[in-house]
Design a protein around this motif. Structure first.
Motif, PDB file in Angstrom:
ATOM      1  N   GLU A  13     151.613  75.132  15.928  1.00  0.00           N
ATOM      2  CA  GLU A  13     151.715  74.485  17.238  1.00  0.00           C
ATOM      3  C   GLU A  13     152.876  75.062  18.043  1.00  0.00           C
ATOM      4  N   GLU A  50     151.775  78.635  19.100  1.00  0.00           N
ATOM      5  CA  GLU A  50     150.744  78.603  20.141  1.00  0.00           C
ATOM      6  C   GLU A  50     151.341  78.230  21.491  1.00  0.00           C
ATOM      7  N   ASN A  51     152.232  77.255  21.507  1.00  0.00           N
ATOM      8  CA  ASN A  51     152.888  76.867  22.753  1.00  0.00           C
ATOM      9  C   ASN A  51     153.731  78.019  23.299  1.00  0.00           C
ATOM     10  N   ASP A  57     151.481  80.741  24.636  1.00  0.00           N
ATOM     11  CA  ASP A  57     150.800  80.270  25.845  1.00  0.00           C
ATOM     12  C   ASP A  57     151.735  80.319  27.051  1.00  0.00           C
TER      13      ASP A  57
END
Length: 151
Positions: free
Chosen positions: A13, A16-17, A20
């Motif tokens: 997580e 991915e953040n 992104d």
């Protein structure tokens, strides 16, 4: 036991953040480094190897924004394949296969890559990347990119 667990982000997580936010920043063609604050701590530092054309410590949101723009000048494409990660407290250890395409000559580098990332309050505060073969990267980039770096 009816205890509420402290919700912490998992390694994937956090990654991915971070990826992104980085991609949104690069796609925006903006210099608004406040866009990076969702994944990067205000006191962030990334330690790039001295042998690469984007060498050194990149500090704060301004530094991270400049690093991303510098890498974007050098690479026309950066792809991460087979991402794996594990976590110990605030530190994430990631590994993958990195695919880099040189903007100057279209040459492609594919090699293992690892990074040690330390997070604070869910945002990156320190990153240390480990490229498998920086000499291959420098050779692939060729003299035109390196000459521009020394000018």
């Amino acid at each position: 036991m009816d205890k509420t667990l402290d919700r912490r982000s998992t390694a994937m997580e956090l990654l991915e953040n971070m990826f992104d936010v980085e991609m949104r920043f690069l796609r925006s063609d903006s210099d608004r480094v406040d866009m990076l604050a969702g994944a990067f701590h205000a006191e962030v530092v990334v330690h790039e190897p001295q042998s690469l054309p984007y060498a050194g410590d990149w500090n704060g949101l301004d530094g991270i924004g400049a690093l991303f723009h510098k890498m974007q000048e050098i690479w026309s494409d950066v792809a991460v394949e087979g991402l794996q990660a594990c976590q110990s407290d605030d530190t994430v250890y990631m590994s993958c296969t990195l695919r880099l395409t040189a903007r100057a000559n279209g040459a492609v580098v594919v090699q293992p890559f690892a990074e040690v990332l330390r997070f604070k309050e869910g945002r990156l505060i320190e990153g240390t990347p480990f490229y498998y073969d920086t000499a291959e990267i420098v050779t692939t980039l060729g003299s035109s990119v390196l000459a521009a770096e020394t000018a």
